[in-house]
Write a protein that holds these residues in place. Sequence first.
Motif, PDB file in Angstrom:
ATOM      1  N   ASN A 190       0.810  -1.212   0.000  1.00 40.64           N
ATOM      2  CA  ASN A 190       0.000   0.000   0.000  1.00 40.64           C
ATOM      3  C   ASN A 190       0.841   1.259   0.000  1.00 40.64           C
ATOM      4  O   ASN A 190       0.410   2.299  -0.499  1.00 40.64           O
ATOM      5  N   VAL A 205       1.401   1.796  -3.598  1.00 42.00           N
ATOM      6  CA  VAL A 205       0.177   2.351  -4.200  1.00 42.00           C
ATOM      7  C   VAL A 205       0.106   3.844  -3.889  1.00 42.00           C
ATOM      8  O   VAL A 205      -0.110   4.677  -4.781  1.00 42.00           O
ATOM      9  N   THR A 246      -0.472  -0.694  -9.729  1.00 38.19           N
ATOM     10  CA  THR A 246      -0.899  -0.536  -8.343  1.00 38.19           C
ATOM     11  C   THR A 246      -2.260   0.121  -8.378  1.00 38.19           C
ATOM     12  O   THR A 246      -2.486   1.072  -9.111  1.00 38.19           O
TER      13      THR A 246
END
Length: 142
Positions: A123, A126, A140
């Motif tokens: 994450n 991302v 992503t």
Amino acid sequence: MKNILYIFLLALFVYSCGSTGGKRFPSDRIANAENDTVRIANDSLEYEIIIIEPGFDLFINTYAKPRGYYSQNYLENKNQFLVTEYNQRVRQPMVYNPNLYLNEINYDPNIDYGYEVNYLLYNYFVYFSHQYNQRFSVPTRI
């Protein structure tokens, strides 16, 4: 070796705090989140990830897929490719912004870092790709 990963990630996230770039998230909410610090530790394996990045906590709690959405195997595979591409960009400071790509990440795909570490690392990629308008060959998604 595992401490190198922690030190690198901490240095990367601290340095990233001063960087500017194209923001795709609500800037008024991100501006209020300047002291975000996320720490997840896997004490049994002695691995941890510390992310100090304005807006990352907001991103994890608002925009990221919930824990359990991805399998650990999926996250490990994505992280392996993302870390490889990130490290290639670190080695090319004339092509990629050296203010964004500071140090290589020492991520060993043969080590089980646990779900939380892999979840946060994925994450972060991302968040990083959207926050700084960077595209990786492995997509992503939010």
